[in-house]
Design a protein around this motif. Structure first.
Motif, mmCIF file in Angstrom:
data_model
loop_
_atom_site.group_PDB
_atom_site.id
_atom_site.type_symbol
_atom_site.label_atom_id
_atom_site.label_comp_id
_atom_site.label_asym_id
_atom_site.label_seq_id
_atom_site.Cartn_x
_atom_site.Cartn_y
_atom_site.Cartn_z
ATOM 1 N N LYS A 44 -6.375 -7.944 -4.241
ATOM 2 C CA LYS A 44 -6.421 -7.007 -5.362
ATOM 3 C C LYS A 44 -5.202 -7.230 -6.256
ATOM 4 O O LYS A 44 -4.094 -7.478 -5.758
ATOM 5 C CB LYS A 44 -6.482 -5.573 -4.843
ATOM 6 N N PRO A 45 -5.376 -7.139 -7.583
ATOM 7 C CA PRO A 45 -4.298 -7.496 -8.521
ATOM 8 C C PRO A 45 -2.960 -6.808 -8.235
ATOM 9 O O PRO A 45 -1.907 -7.441 -8.292
ATOM 10 C CB PRO A 45 -4.858 -7.069 -9.877
ATOM 11 N N ILE A 46 -2.996 -5.523 -7.911
ATOM 12 C CA ILE A 46 -1.749 -4.800 -7.710
ATOM 13 C C ILE A 46 -0.969 -5.327 -6.503
ATOM 14 O O ILE A 46 0.266 -5.282 -6.473
ATOM 15 C CB ILE A 46 -2.018 -3.279 -7.549
ATOM 16 N N MET A 47 -1.691 -5.882 -5.515
ATOM 17 C CA MET A 47 -1.034 -6.333 -4.298
ATOM 18 C C MET A 47 -0.163 -7.571 -4.521
ATOM 19 O O MET A 47 0.709 -7.873 -3.712
ATOM 20 C CB MET A 47 -2.067 -6.607 -3.201
ATOM 21 N N LYS A 48 -0.395 -8.266 -5.614
ATOM 22 C CA LYS A 48 0.425 -9.442 -5.922
ATOM 23 C C LYS A 48 1.861 -9.051 -6.242
ATOM 24 O O LYS A 48 2.759 -9.888 -6.247
ATOM 25 C CB LYS A 48 -0.197 -10.221 -7.083
ATOM 26 N N PHE A 49 2.095 -7.774 -6.525
ATOM 27 C CA PHE A 49 3.436 -7.290 -6.828
ATOM 28 C C PHE A 49 4.226 -6.974 -5.553
ATOM 29 O O PHE A 49 5.435 -6.797 -5.603
ATOM 30 C CB PHE A 49 3.367 -6.037 -7.705
ATOM 31 N N PHE A 50 3.530 -6.871 -4.434
ATOM 32 C CA PHE A 50 4.181 -6.497 -3.182
ATOM 33 C C PHE A 50 4.481 -7.731 -2.331
ATOM 34 O O PHE A 50 3.695 -8.678 -2.293
ATOM 35 C CB PHE A 50 3.281 -5.556 -2.373
ATOM 36 N N ASP A 51 5.603 -7.681 -1.653
ATOM 37 C CA ASP A 51 5.916 -8.672 -0.628
ATOM 38 C C ASP A 51 5.262 -8.189 0.665
ATOM 39 O O ASP A 51 5.785 -7.297 1.343
ATOM 40 C CB ASP A 51 7.433 -8.804 -0.467
ATOM 41 N N LEU A 52 4.109 -8.765 0.999
ATOM 42 C CA LEU A 52 3.332 -8.271 2.132
ATOM 43 C C LEU A 52 3.946 -8.629 3.475
ATOM 44 O O LEU A 52 3.483 -8.166 4.518
ATOM 45 C CB LEU A 52 1.898 -8.806 2.047
ATOM 46 N N SER A 53 5.006 -9.453 3.451
ATOM 47 C CA SER A 53 5.690 -9.757 4.705
ATOM 48 C C SER A 53 6.544 -8.576 5.172
ATOM 49 O O SER A 53 6.958 -8.524 6.332
ATOM 50 C CB SER A 53 6.560 -11.009 4.556
ATOM 51 N N LYS A 54 6.816 -7.649 4.271
ATOM 52 C CA LYS A 54 7.561 -6.446 4.658
ATOM 53 C C LYS A 54 6.655 -5.568 5.503
ATOM 54 O O LYS A 54 5.544 -5.229 5.084
ATOM 55 C CB LYS A 54 8.043 -5.675 3.420
ATOM 56 N N ASP A 55 7.106 -5.194 6.683
ATOM 57 C CA ASP A 55 6.267 -4.409 7.576
ATOM 58 C C ASP A 55 7.126 -3.409 8.359
ATOM 59 O O ASP A 55 7.937 -3.807 9.196
ATOM 60 C CB ASP A 55 5.516 -5.342 8.530
ATOM 61 N N PRO A 56 6.976 -2.114 8.074
ATOM 62 C CA PRO A 56 6.048 -1.600 7.078
ATOM 63 C C PRO A 56 6.651 -1.616 5.670
ATOM 64 O O PRO A 56 7.862 -1.786 5.517
ATOM 65 C CB PRO A 56 5.854 -0.153 7.532
ATOM 66 N N ILE A 57 5.805 -1.438 4.677
ATOM 67 C CA ILE A 57 6.283 -1.209 3.314
ATOM 68 C C ILE A 57 6.774 0.229 3.244
ATOM 69 O O ILE A 57 6.036 1.165 3.563
ATOM 70 C CB ILE A 57 5.173 -1.495 2.291
ATOM 71 N N THR A 58 8.018 0.408 2.880
ATOM 72 C CA THR A 58 8.670 1.712 2.915
ATOM 73 C C THR A 58 8.340 2.539 1.675
ATOM 74 O O THR A 58 7.896 1.995 0.649
ATOM 75 C CB THR A 58 10.191 1.545 3.001
ATOM 76 N N PRO A 59 8.547 3.864 1.737
ATOM 77 C CA PRO A 59 8.336 4.686 0.543
ATOM 78 C C PRO A 59 9.120 4.190 -0.667
ATOM 79 O O PRO A 59 8.582 4.124 -1.774
ATOM 80 C CB PRO A 59 8.805 6.074 0.992
#
Length: 255
Positions: free
Chosen positions: A221-236
């Motif tokens: 999804k387009p918005i997910m390209k802005f996130f570093d998905l290797s971060k686990d979990p993604i924090t507030p």
């Protein structure tokens, strides 16, 4: 939940200002100073009752009020104007106050944009007004739009935690220059809901659990390209800052 429907325009042609001060001379000086600016429409009052009536009549973009009212205390005026959810979240008030007065109760009012200590140079007042005016140019963001972005990311948009999250997003989106940290934003959300900062933080963390669980499935999804998905979990903190960056870019392209 009612959201932060500020009367924000993409192009602001006229900014309505209400100046409220029992000191007529001081009010006149404040009145004359910004009146040279063509984008300002200014009204003034000098007692509590007329201030409340005038505010409700003109619905000012910017409200400058002094702490010296006696017929109705200044804090009570702000409280009365904060009855509706719309007005309670409208951070449009500049509070002018003597340096010798206690201020902690007044500064914790959600509606207050900035406290200005007397005596002050009117240039300082105008600078604050101009900063507020710039924020009116931010494209409006509605609850429906937020839900549209959050639903496909597996958020339960009706949960308490997601309501706290959406409120924090709106505070960051509209007033990023006013908050020094995520704790400042959470404090405002807590004040808005009448709960503790810890409840806000815990609620937002809970709201993020489904997002974190399925983030890799949603990676296309387009918005997910802005996130570093290797971060686990993604924090507030990381989610809110990244999400707001995406919203600002998206809205800017659509202007």
């Amino acid at each position: 939940m009612n959201f932060l429907y500020l009367h924000l325009l993409e192009v602001v042609l006229l900014v309505k200002i209400l100046l409220a001060d029992t000191d007529t001379k001081r009010n006149l000086a404040s009145y004359q100073f910004p009146s040279n600016e063509k984008d300002f429409e200014i009204e003034s009052t000098n007692d509590g009752i007329s201030t409340i009536k005038k505010y409700l009549e003109i619905e000012p973009n910017i409200f400058v009020i002094d702490s010296n009212f006696t017929d109705i205390k200044t804090l009570d005026i702000i409280d009365r104007l904060s009855v509706s959810p719309l007005e309670r979240r409208k951070k449009n008030t500049i509070l002018t106050i003597s340096k010798t007065k206690e201020t902690f109760l007044l500064e914790n009012v959600l509606k207050v944009y900035q406290v200005l200590y007397r005596p002050f140079d009117n240039n300082k007042l105008l600078n604050i007004i101009n900063q507020m005016k710039l924020e009116f140019s931010i494209p409006n963001l509605t609850e429906e739009e937020l839900n549209m972005y959050l639903l496909p990311l597996d958020f339960n948009i009706n949960s308490n935690g997601c309501h706290y999250l959406k409120s924090a997003i709106l505070h960051s989106y509209y007033y990023s220059n006013k908050f020094n940290s995520l704790d400042d934003i959470f404090s405002n959300v807590a004040l808005e809901y009448g709960i503790s900062t810890r409840e806000v933080r815990d609620g937002i963390r809970s709201a993020l659990i489904p997002f974190n669980r399925y983030k890799n499935y949603n990676s296309t999804k387009p918005i997910m390209k802005f996130f570093d998905l290797s971060k686990d979990p993604i924090t507030p903190k990381y989610f809110i800052s990244t999400f707001v960056t995406y919203l600002r870019l998206k809205k800017a392209r659509n202007k």
